[in-house]
Design a protein around this motif. Structure first.
Motif, PDB file in Angstrom:
ATOM      1  N   ALA A  10       3.433 -15.178   1.708  1.00 24.86           N
ATOM      2  CA  ALA A  10       4.164 -14.705   0.531  1.00 24.86           C
ATOM      3  C   ALA A  10       3.695 -15.410  -0.738  1.00 24.86           C
ATOM      4  N   GLY A  11       2.450 -15.865  -0.727  1.00 27.69           N
ATOM      5  CA  GLY A  11       1.879 -16.438  -1.941  1.00 27.69           C
ATOM      6  C   GLY A  11       1.397 -15.348  -2.874  1.00 27.69           C
ATOM      7  N   PHE A  12       0.505 -15.688  -3.787  1.00 23.95           N
ATOM      8  CA  PHE A  12       0.019 -14.699  -4.751  1.00 23.95           C
ATOM      9  C   PHE A  12      -0.643 -13.527  -4.042  1.00 23.95           C
ATOM     10  N   GLY A  13      -1.530 -13.804  -3.094  1.00 19.58           N
ATOM     11  CA  GLY A  13      -2.208 -12.742  -2.379  1.00 19.58           C
ATOM     12  C   GLY A  13      -1.265 -11.904  -1.542  1.00 19.58           C
ATOM     13  N   GLY A  14      -0.351 -12.554  -0.832  1.00 30.51           N
ATOM     14  CA  GLY A  14       0.572 -11.835   0.035  1.00 30.51           C
ATOM     15  C   GLY A  14       1.593 -11.005  -0.710  1.00 30.51           C
ATOM     16  N   MET A  15       2.205 -11.588  -1.735  1.00 27.52           N
ATOM     17  CA  MET A  15       3.218 -10.860  -2.514  1.00 27.52           C
ATOM     18  C   MET A  15       2.622  -9.611  -3.145  1.00 27.52           C
ATOM     19  N   TRP A  16       1.451  -9.770  -3.789  1.00 21.54           N
ATOM     20  CA  TRP A  16       0.850  -8.616  -4.455  1.00 21.54           C
ATOM     21  C   TRP A  16       0.320  -7.598  -3.462  1.00 21.54           C
ATOM     22  N   SER A  17      -0.113  -8.038  -2.295  1.00 23.32           N
ATOM     23  CA  SER A  17      -0.532  -7.088  -1.253  1.00 23.32           C
ATOM     24  C   SER A  17       0.627  -6.196  -0.845  1.00 23.32           C
ATOM     25  N   ALA A  18       1.773  -6.800  -0.610  1.00 19.03           N
ATOM     26  CA  ALA A  18       2.933  -6.032  -0.182  1.00 19.03           C
ATOM     27  C   ALA A  18       3.350  -5.023  -1.238  1.00 19.03           C
ATOM     28  N   LEU A  19       3.414  -5.469  -2.493  1.00 19.86           N
ATOM     29  CA  LEU A  19       3.827  -4.563  -3.567  1.00 19.86           C
ATOM     30  C   LEU A  19       2.829  -3.423  -3.739  1.00 19.86           C
ATOM     31  N   SER A  20       1.545  -3.738  -3.649  1.00 22.19           N
ATOM     32  CA  SER A  20       0.524  -2.717  -3.850  1.00 22.19           C
ATOM     33  C   SER A  20       0.514  -1.698  -2.716  1.00 22.19           C
ATOM     34  N   ALA A  21       0.743  -2.166  -1.489  1.00 23.12           N
ATOM     35  CA  ALA A  21       0.805  -1.235  -0.360  1.00 23.12           C
ATOM     36  C   ALA A  21       1.977  -0.273  -0.521  1.00 23.12           C
ATOM     37  N   VAL A  22       3.133  -0.794  -0.894  1.00 23.35           N
ATOM     38  CA  VAL A  22       4.309   0.058  -1.111  1.00 23.35           C
ATOM     39  C   VAL A  22       4.029   1.057  -2.222  1.00 23.35           C
ATOM     40  N   ARG A  23       3.371   0.592  -3.265  1.00 25.40           N
ATOM     41  CA  ARG A  23       3.051   1.466  -4.397  1.00 25.40           C
ATOM     42  C   ARG A  23       2.252   2.687  -3.945  1.00 25.40           C
ATOM     43  N   LEU A  24       1.182   2.470  -3.174  1.00 24.26           N
ATOM     44  CA  LEU A  24       0.343   3.592  -2.770  1.00 24.26           C
ATOM     45  C   LEU A  24       1.069   4.511  -1.787  1.00 24.26           C
ATOM     46  N   VAL A  25       1.848   3.928  -0.892  1.00 22.94           N
ATOM     47  CA  VAL A  25       2.641   4.746   0.041  1.00 22.94           C
ATOM     48  C   VAL A  25       3.580   5.663  -0.724  1.00 22.94           C
ATOM     49  N   GLU A  26       4.216   5.113  -1.784  1.00 28.03           N
ATOM     50  CA  GLU A  26       5.134   5.923  -2.587  1.00 28.03           C
ATOM     51  C   GLU A  26       4.377   7.005  -3.351  1.00 28.03           C
ATOM     52  N   LEU A  27       3.227   6.657  -3.917  1.00 31.54           N
ATOM     53  CA  LEU A  27       2.445   7.644  -4.660  1.00 31.54           C
ATOM     54  C   LEU A  27       2.023   8.815  -3.777  1.00 31.54           C
ATOM     55  N   GLN A  28       1.828   8.532  -2.491  1.00 23.42           N
ATOM     56  CA  GLN A  28       1.433   9.582  -1.559  1.00 23.42           C
ATOM     57  C   GLN A  28       2.633  10.314  -0.950  1.00 23.42           C
TER      58      GLN A  28
END
Length: 401
Positions: A10-28
């Motif tokens: 849940a560091g910088f890489g992990g937090m942003w990975s999670a948010l970005s994955a959710v973002r693309l799932v929602e866009l699709q």
């Protein structure tokens, strides 16, 4: 049954990975994919600031953010990765051993200071690598006030003249005088193998480091290394002993040992080789990001460093691309050609540079103003607002313009 994307860390890489994955799932427009984060705590520990005082405040809670965007948080510590079974073994909050089965994995387990085998380091030296260590150092510094005034009490030796060592050392005179009084005679010494002050940072920036060190009274012992640490100080490679009640070790960082459980090539720091989409080379279902990824930032031979500057962009790309792989849409190649540094130099100010050759652009108070903005605003999580948070996770947003 939903397909599972698991992010470890849940560091910088992990937090942003999670948010970005959710973002693309929602866009699709999909609702059959779940994004989970496995970490010991739902908080972003603001590691770039651990050289500062009051380290216990340098955390940003993530529970509300994860809840509002729909990230499933699992409180636990990952211990094993079974690539063949696509399963992660972890210890949960109650101490029980659990298994999480994933479809796609993003390893964002970060890095830590490599434990030195130099005699006495483990017993007597401090560091600012993790928040617990930074708090331990602060507790120790405050307790020095209870000791009789002496040169050893008032002396701090910083082993290593890299980024962390310089920021720790140049902040230290103010921290010590806050404890002992403004008129106290304090001694801060950086021990570095280099032959010139701050040379590991580059020729031009070294001038600012030297000027700040001179003004702040930070001494450099060059061309030597710490050979041993004891309760009363350090012994250098030239045989000299420096009396000091405080020794801060800042050299040697290594990627999480979890990388060793993935059959893949790693660099000398343990980082996994990844392709342009941050997929681990040779693994179809595993992506690596942040400090565990050996990733090319451009096409001229530069690679991401273990910094939040790179981890933020790496995270946004890894999350987007792991989701893209499940969704069957085109991934976004990772590219981060612009590299900057902003080095805090205590009460002197800061120095801001651009480019891999670190061309100095701002110094002293102008640099400090930018450093303060970076440290208190830019690197913190987005607001716990779904639209704002997901918009901020777009991999095409530059970390630095």
């Amino acid at each position: 049954m939903k397909q599972q994307i698991l992010v470890i860390g849940a560091g910088f890489g992990g937090m942003w990975s999670a948010l970005s994955a959710v973002r693309l799932v929602e866009l699709q427009g999909r609702d059959d994919i779940e994004v989970s984060v496995l970490a010991p705590q739902a908080e972003l520990r603001v590691r770039p600031r651990f050289y500062e005082p009051n380290a216990h405040h340098l955390v940003a809670p993530l529970h509300e953010l994860f809840d509002v965007v729909g990230v499933h948080f699992i409180k636990g510590a990952a211990e094993t990765i079974d690539v063949a079974a696509k399963a992660v073994g972890y210890i949960d909050a109650s101490g029980a051993q659990k298994i999480f089965n994933y479809d796609k994995l993003v390893l964002a387990a970060g890095s830590s200071l490599a434990r030195s085998d130099t005699p006495g380091v483990s017993q007597y030296a401090f560091d600012v690598d993790q928040i617990e260590a930074a708090i331990r150092l602060e507790t120790h510094l405050k307790a020095l006030e209870n000791l009789p005034d002496s040169k050893a009490r008032n002396t701090v030796v910083v082993a290593g003249g890299g980024f962390t060592g310089i920021e720790t050392a140049t902040e230290m005179p103010a921290r010590l005088r806050e404890i002992f009084g403004e008129q106290a005679e304090v001694n801060v010494i950086i021990v570095d193998r280099g032959q010139k002050i701050g040379m590991v940072m580059g020729e031009e920036i070294s001038k600012s480091i030297a000027a700040a060190s001179d003004e702040l009274g930070v001494e450099w012992r060059l061309g030597v290394s710490v050979q041993a640490v004891d309760a009363n100080g350090v012994t250098l490679s030239d045989g000299q002993h420096i009396e000091a009640k405080t020794v801060v070790w800042t050299t040697g960082v290594r990627a999480s040992s979890l990388t060793e459980q993935i059959p893949a090539e790693r660099d000398k720091q343990g980082r996994l080789h990844v392709d342009a989409h941050l997929k681990v080379v040779g693994q179809d279902d595993i992506f690596a990001t942040g400090d565990v990824a050996y990733a090319a930032t451009d096409d001229i031979g530069n690679y991401a460093l273990m910094t939040c500057q790179h981890a933020i962009s790496l995270g946004r790309h890894a999350g987007n691309n792991v989701a893209a792989r499940i969704l069957g849409v085109d991934p976004t190649p990772y590219s981060q050609p612009k590299y900057v540094t902003c080095l805090d130099l205590g009460a002197w100010g800061a120095v801001y540079t651009e480019g891999w050759d670190r061309q100095v652009k701002l110094v002293k108070q102008e640099g400090k103003n930018l450093k303060t903005q970076i440290n208190t605003q830019w690197i913190y999580p987005p607001a716990a607002d779904r639209a704002i948070a997901l918009a901020a996770a777009d991999p095409l947003i530059p970390v630095v313009a």
